[in-house]
Design a protein around this motif. Structure first.
Motif, mmCIF file in Angstrom:
data_model
loop_
_atom_site.group_PDB
_atom_site.id
_atom_site.type_symbol
_atom_site.label_atom_id
_atom_site.label_comp_id
_atom_site.label_asym_id
_atom_site.label_seq_id
_atom_site.Cartn_x
_atom_site.Cartn_y
_atom_site.Cartn_z
ATOM 1 N N LEU A 89 0.827 -1.209 0.000
ATOM 2 C CA LEU A 89 0.000 0.000 0.000
ATOM 3 C C LEU A 89 0.866 1.265 0.000
ATOM 4 N N ILE A 90 1.986 1.223 0.731
ATOM 5 C CA ILE A 90 2.918 2.356 0.704
ATOM 6 C C ILE A 90 3.475 2.544 -0.705
ATOM 7 N N THR A 123 0.849 4.140 -2.963
ATOM 8 C CA THR A 123 0.657 5.564 -2.650
ATOM 9 C C THR A 123 1.834 6.405 -3.136
ATOM 10 N N THR A 124 3.038 5.989 -2.782
ATOM 11 C CA THR A 124 4.215 6.762 -3.203
ATOM 12 C C THR A 124 4.435 6.671 -4.710
ATOM 13 N N HIS A 155 9.775 5.012 -1.396
ATOM 14 C CA HIS A 155 9.316 4.045 -2.386
ATOM 15 C C HIS A 155 10.358 2.935 -2.576
#
Length: 262
Positions: A72-73, A76-77, A113
């Motif tokens: 999920l990170i 998003t990034t 990222h």
């Protein structure tokens, strides 16, 4: 103030709009909780009931949850990085350089990222090792084990395709070596090499293909496989419990029943 907020929340839960979305209504009973999960398009992939001991750290080490969190990170990034990136040969390296020296917090965003990608690869491998060690690949969970293996391959491919996007010397020669290795596959090696690069060498076609793979095809495939993975866990009866624990629980239940009957 607290009572006022609580009253507003109760009014909201009893409103027609709320009941049209959450048809089971509100409540703390097991039935209401089960219906809330079953009737939600997002939550119905998860089990309505979970063994309490399976939520402890020693049961899973939270490796699956941590892997999902890093994904999920990355999503998003990655979306934020796409706002500053052009997948073209003249512009790609300049955009990455601008992220480092011009864009506010760009260096932090790119490093977040990158390190999340490294962490996801490590956590995915650790999760697979944990599942294998506990024997959770056994019947009837063979299909979900195969899905997990494919998700591991998707994780590796996501990291590999993202390697070319900075378009620097390290990325160029790393992809050159990697695709040359793929060309050594018997019978279909040359076709795989040509399909990956869109030609016979690393150029603008390769950059565009790796960008589409990294930002569209592989993430969508991973999301679909994750949905199947969670759904299958639910259909298989929740998280895996070793037979020794199941037999011990059966013995404890039998002992309690005997004491009650006496």
């Amino acid at each position: 103030m607290a009572k006022t907020i609580e009253g507003l929340l109760n009014d909201l839960r009893g409103s027609r709009v709320w009941l049209s979305i959450f048809r089971s209504g509100s409540g703390t009973s097991s039935l209401h909780r089960a219906l809330a999960i079953q009737q939600s398009v997002f939550l119905h992939l998860f089990s309505t009931k979970v063994r309490k001991r399976m939520l402890t750290f020693k049961a899973t080490w939270y490796l699956g949850t941590l892997t999902l969190g890093t994904f999920l990170i990355l999503v998003t990034t990655g979306i934020m990085l796409m706002l500053y990136y052009h997948p073209s040969v003249p512009q790609a390296y300049s955009d990455v350089k601008d992220l480092r020296f011009v864009v506010s917090s760009g260096m932090f965003l790119r490093n977040l990222h990158r390190w999340s990608a490294h962490a996801m690869v490590f956590l995915a491998f650790a999760h697979m090792f944990k599942v294998f060690y506990r024997g959770a690949y056994r019947r009837p969970r063979e299909f979900n084990w195969v899905v997990g293996v494919i998700l591991l391959l998707m994780t590796l491919l996501l990291s590999y395709t993202g390697y070319l996007l900075p378009w620097d010397q390290l990325a160029f020669w790393a992809i050159t070596v990697g695709t040359n290795i793929s060309s050594a596959v018997p019978l279909v090696g040359n076709k795989i090499h040509f399909l990956l690069l869109g030609g016979n060498q690393v150029n603008a076609n390769a950059l565009l293909r790796f960008y589409v793979l990294h930002c569209v095809i592989l993430p969508l495939t991973t999301v679909i496989l994750l949905a199947v993975h969670f759904w299958r866990i639910r259909k298989d009866g929740g998280l895996y419990v070793p037979p020794s624990e199941e037999s011990r629980r059966a013995v404890d239940e039998a002992a309690r029943t005997e004491v009650v009957s006496q």
